[in-house]
Structure formats: C-alpha cells, structure tokens
Design a protein around this motif. Structure first.
Motif, PDB file in Angstrom:
ATOM      1  N   ASP A  15       0.551  -1.322   0.157  1.00 36.26           N
ATOM      2  CA  ASP A  15      -0.050   0.369  -0.263  1.00 36.26           C
ATOM      3  C   ASP A  15       0.645   1.380   0.120  1.00 36.26           C
ATOM      4  O   ASP A  15       0.413   2.299  -0.368  1.00 36.26           O
ATOM      5  CB  ASP A  15      -0.734   0.170   1.564  1.00 36.26           C
ATOM      6  N   ASP A  16       1.848   1.368   0.799  1.00 34.02           N
ATOM      7  CA  ASP A  16       2.788   2.367   0.902  1.00 34.02           C
ATOM      8  C   ASP A  16       4.585   2.160   0.380  1.00 34.02           C
ATOM      9  O   ASP A  16       4.468   0.810   1.004  1.00 34.02           O
ATOM     10  CB  ASP A  16       2.934   3.367   2.012  1.00 34.02           C
ATOM     11  N   TRP A  18       8.456   3.649   0.668  1.00 38.97           N
ATOM     12  CA  TRP A  18       9.346   4.500   1.008  1.00 38.97           C
ATOM     13  C   TRP A  18      10.733   4.250   2.042  1.00 38.97           C
ATOM     14  O   TRP A  18      10.649   3.255   2.158  1.00 38.97           O
ATOM     15  CB  TRP A  18       8.344   5.821   2.249  1.00 38.97           C
ATOM     16  N   ARG A  27       4.717  -1.437   3.589  1.00 44.02           N
ATOM     17  CA  ARG A  27       3.336  -1.488   4.215  1.00 44.02           C
ATOM     18  C   ARG A  27       2.859  -1.794   3.442  1.00 44.02           C
ATOM     19  O   ARG A  27       2.144  -1.800   2.262  1.00 44.02           O
ATOM     20  CB  ARG A  27       2.771   0.066   4.629  1.00 44.02           C
ATOM     21  N   TYR A  28       2.114  -3.414   4.206  1.00 46.22           N
ATOM     22  CA  TYR A  28       1.112  -4.245   3.409  1.00 46.22           C
ATOM     23  C   TYR A  28      -0.109  -3.906   4.233  1.00 46.22           C
ATOM     24  O   TYR A  28       0.011  -3.796   5.945  1.00 46.22           O
ATOM     25  CB  TYR A  28       1.262  -5.638   3.299  1.00 46.22           C
ATOM     26  N   ASP A  29      -1.249  -3.754   3.989  1.00 47.67           N
ATOM     27  CA  ASP A  29      -2.499  -4.514   4.749  1.00 47.67           C
ATOM     28  C   ASP A  29      -2.592  -6.298   4.935  1.00 47.67           C
ATOM     29  O   ASP A  29      -2.533  -6.359   4.721  1.00 47.67           O
ATOM     30  CB  ASP A  29      -3.939  -3.888   3.847  1.00 47.67           C
ATOM     31  N   ASP A  38      -1.151  -3.289   9.576  1.00 50.82           N
ATOM     32  CA  ASP A  38      -0.348  -3.091   9.233  1.00 50.82           C
ATOM     33  C   ASP A  38       1.103  -4.239   8.951  1.00 50.82           C
ATOM     34  O   ASP A  38       1.649  -3.985  10.618  1.00 50.82           O
ATOM     35  CB  ASP A  38       0.077  -1.236   9.572  1.00 50.82           C
TER      36      ASP A  38
END
Length: 131
Positions: A15-16, A18, A27-29, A38
């Motif tokens: 999902d994100d 950085w 970051r994964y759900d 997370d």
C-alpha cells in the motif's frame, strides 16, 4: 520474513513504499486474529552481503507493535545461512554467549533509569492499581 507474514497480508502489493536513509520500507494491509494490522517490512539497501530484513505487525486501532521479526546485529553478515540450527542447538549456543554479569548490570541500570521515576498517569495515585 515474507513467508512468516504471508498468511497475515491481505494482498501481495504494498500500500505504501518509502525510503529512510539506507532502509526501504514497504507497508502491506493485513488481518491478524480478526483485527486490521499493517505489515511493515524494512529492507536494508546498499552494500553487498549486508542486506538485513526486519518486519513488524502494527495494530491499526491502537498503533501498538503486535509482533516484530528479525534481529538487529552489529556483526558482519557473511551471507545467507545455508541451514538454521535446531532450536535446542541454538539455545545452547545462546546460553554459552550469555554474560550474567553484563545482564545484571543492564537490569540494574534499567531499574535506576530516570524515566522509571516519572509518575505513571495510567495508575491510581493512592492504590497504584491500573485505572
């Protein structure tokens, strides 16, 4: 790390993503025991044979770290292990490295740390019981 947390992640795409310094974060759900989490991976980048991977599960509701995986080490990583030791063998090896005097000194220092002397606002001032 991926196989350890694969059953917690809802989808295979992050999902994100950085970067912070020499670490890349993904970051994964996820879902763990019916709660949204997370799943955050930290992958060390730059430099051969020193790649480290860490992972944490963070509860979305409270922001608390539910679980963490991976070890922080100052040792030079010479490459991936070919075979992990059996649990009893690893426990014996860790017991041989245990320094009781150093552990006692660390515990003493932690107990004397000024942060420990600060008032705990989550406890009743008269009884000391959790509020």
């Amino acid at each position: 790390m991926w196989r350890t947390n694969g059953n917690v992640m809802i989808k295979a795409e992050p999902d994100d993503v950085w970067r912070h310094g020499c670490w890349r974060f993904l970051r994964y759900d996820g879902m763990r025991h019916g709660r949204r989490v997370d799943v955050v991976y930290a992958v060390r980048i730059g430099g051969r044979r020193r790649t480290g991977v860490r992972a944490v599960l963070v509860d979305r509701g409270s922001g608390a770290v539910v679980a963490s995986f991976g070890a922080v080490t100052g040792l030079e990583l010479v490459g991936p292990p070919r075979r992990l030791p059996r649990p009893r063998q690893a426990a014996r090896r860790d017991a041989e490295r245990h320094d009781a005097a150093r552990a006692a000194e660390t515990l003493r220092a932690a107990r004397e740390h000024p942060a420990r002397l600060m008032p705990d606002h989550s406890r009743d001032a008269d009884t000391g019981q959790p509020v």
